[in-house]
Design an enzyme around this catalytic site. Sequence first.
Site: not given
Length: 255
Positions: A146-147, A160, A164
């Site tokens: 993920s982020s 983006y 995630k």
Amino acid sequence: MGTLAGKTALVTGGSRGIGRATAERLGREGAVVAVHYGRNAGAAEEAVGAIRAAGGTAFAVHAELGQDGDVETLWAEFDRQVLKHCDRAGLDILVNNAGITPRGHIEETTPAVFDEVFAVNVRAPFFLVQQGLKRLRNGGRIINVSSGATRIALTDIIAYGMTKGAIDTFTRTLAKAMGDRGITVNAVAPGIIDTDLNASWLKGNEAAEQSAAQLSALGRVGRPEDVADVIAFLASDDARWVTGQVIDATGGSQL
Ligand code: NAP
């Protein structure tokens, strides 16, 4: 003997950056590692070579994600190769790591860019898992990358960040669906990591590196191994009672 001896792992985007560090770490733990890549065959061969040089077993799997037939291509290639390197088909550990980070505020993000980032970062892992379920052994592991961008509002990578967010929801819901098979599903959320993905603004730019380092409570930019080690933990038996979680691996960024 390594903690993952006898296991087979597939790391998407295992040829560079976080994926490569993960592939190397899983290889050192004794897993047979399928190193997936999209375009850069040379980087994949280098990663495979590094794993073999350290005494491990690895092979490269080519499939460009985000296109029609991507997942079918990847699994067909995996199935074809795995029996050459392993005495059995199937796998134990799937790391959904491959991803792209197109930059753009909401005003600049075109439908084409939006569709592409969702196709690579969300659609591909979703169907890779769907079509991988018959290959994944009970008691296995799914680990999604993920982020920190799901927690920290980064307006210049808005689409983006949304991909995630979808990965985090996928992780939690899939964990519930997979529980009866003893398969754990978790995600790892990195902060800024020194990889090719950030090279254009980070590499050789001391001012950028310093300001990126200051975002972390630990005062430095992350390294691919910082994330790979967390993934290796989630892949191990030590993490058997952890599922449906998103583990923050941002070095305490913007706490
Ligand atoms: P990277 O250095 O750019 O490497 C990307 C890897 O994914 C490469 O192996 C690349 O293979 C593969 N890949 C990319 N697009 C692909 C496609 N369309 N089809 C097939 N393979 C593709 O990336 P990274 O920085 O290691 O990031 C890995 C993951 O961590 C991503 O999901 C990213 O969103 C996440 N993340 C990274 C950071 C960061 O700061 N670096 C922070 C948070 C989250 P080829 O070279 O062959 O195309």
